[in-house]
Scaffold this active site. Sequence first.
Site, PDB file in Angstrom:
ATOM      1  N   ASP A 113      38.178  40.819  -6.728  1.00 18.05           N
ATOM      2  CA  ASP A 113      37.844  39.330  -5.844  1.00 18.05           C
ATOM      3  C   ASP A 113      37.837  38.072  -6.849  1.00 18.05           C
ATOM      4  OD1 ASP A 113      37.555  41.007  -3.817  1.00 18.05           O
ATOM      5  OD2 ASP A 113      35.418  40.549  -3.499  1.00 18.05           O
ATOM      6  N   GLU A 163      28.368  50.398  -7.437  1.00 17.81           N
ATOM      7  CA  GLU A 163      29.575  49.774  -7.371  1.00 17.81           C
ATOM      8  C   GLU A 163      30.207  49.434  -8.482  1.00 17.81           C
ATOM      9  OE1 GLU A 163      28.992  45.873  -5.487  1.00 17.81           O
ATOM     10  OE2 GLU A 163      30.943  45.430  -5.023  1.00 17.81           O
TER      11      GLU A 163
HETATM   12  C1  DGY Z   1      32.728  40.635  -0.785  1.00 14.94           C
HETATM   13  O1  DGY Z   1      32.250  40.169   0.120  1.00 14.94           O
HETATM   14  O2  DGY Z   1      32.608  40.452  -2.108  1.00 14.94           O
HETATM   15  C2  DGY Z   1      33.882  41.344  -0.430  1.00 14.94           C
HETATM   16  O3  DGY Z   1      34.276  41.964  -1.799  1.00 14.94           O
HETATM   17  C3  DGY Z   1      34.989  40.670   0.248  1.00 14.94           C
HETATM   18  O4  DGY Z   1      35.916  41.507   0.447  1.00 14.94           O
END
Ligand code: DGY
Length: 437
Positions: free
Chosen positions: A165, A397
């Site tokens: 991201d 995560e």
């Molecule tokens: C988030 O909300 O950070 C997700 O990774 C979007 O996919």
Amino acid sequence: MRDRAIEILNANWRDGYTIPSKNLYPYQWNWDSGFIAIGLAHYDMDRAQKELETLLNSQWENGFIPHIIFHKISETYFPGPNFHRADLHPLANKKYPSTGMTQPPVLGFVLERIYEIAKNKADSLRFIKKNIDKVYKNHHYFYKHRDPNNEGLVYIYHNWESGTDNSPLWDPIFETIDAPEYNFERRDTSIIDPSERPTKREYDYYLHIIDIAKEHNYSDNKIAEFSPFLVQDPLFNSMLIKSNRSLITLYKMIGGNEDKIEQLERWQVKSLSSFNSKLFDEDLSAYIHYDLRNDKPIRLVSSSSFSPLFAGIPNKEQAEILVKTMMEKFGGKDMYLCASFDPTNSKFNPKKYWRGPVWINLNWMLYQGLLDYGYNDLANRIKSDTLEILEKVGFYEYTDPRKTIYKGKVKGYGGSDFSWSAALYLDLVNNQPTIRT
Ligand code: DGY
């Protein structure tokens, strides 16, 4: 650890799908579901199949499969379905509210992996036979709608489609975009430490790119023409190529389907050749991203740069070069493999989401890719680094690649009890030989 991993997957199971992590990610995410199904397959094949079927049920009429499926509305996540408005697209799934963007195409290789894990091969093949055409249709969507120059390389139009991201890879693109300041209430940063998440300004860009797609009712042609973010991503395309390969293997096992096999092979030939001619950067000694909108390479190294190993893309010489780059930049003796972004670059941040931390799914891919190319020692290092980190911090995560900080009490970053970390742990410890094609 095994029991704990199963406990996490059980706790994150909802009716028919698994959420990635309580509070932070309360819906079904596309590539998460794929990795999660692999973990589930090790102890509950029915649930693994259900997970995938639920995701496939969200498919649009044009073959598209969304990145988030908003099964039940939750107050803990922004932006939700009312912001995304995927229903603006005329072919959107009428039953499942979702986003109008996708995520890396994992489903082909996930089907192959769960077949390998299955004890009851006949049942597994029946399941695959029932669902494989939907995955094929998804690949058809990508080649038809996401490859405007007919190169065999598909584009992503949003950084959230990449899965990585907030990687520094996207910074130079955001610099070209004039995004307004949005007024919104983020939920993620009230749940976890903001230093581990993207900034408010980055979210402005994320929302702005979605707004532009919405203005065009998520039309692929218009997005290709107008989206300020349009990138050929080696991670995304590696996963597509890996999944093409798996679909070919599985269709051959099922029998018949010659037309689909031939089409997959044609896509594959074109994709492999463009991938190596366009995305391999000799000077950086790594695969890179290509900014299609601004027509220039993004000359930065990240863990995605090595993902083509997982899909059998590099030749032997290129593989050797990649391994050397990985060791030189990422593999110092004080570092766990594999940081998500180049630790020798000034933008490296070992705590912040995709700007440096280790991610288990990338490690899982790199482990398999290195094994495929015969780099057994390095593959084993990635595997033991992964298991060691998880044993130290639990199923977070993402985690810090710097070994030096693991002396005292350390914690992982982002969501805790994270489903794919648990699922891929189960796969790594139950490691089975994979079918080589
Ligand atoms: C988030 O909300 O950070 C997700 O990774 C979007 O996919």
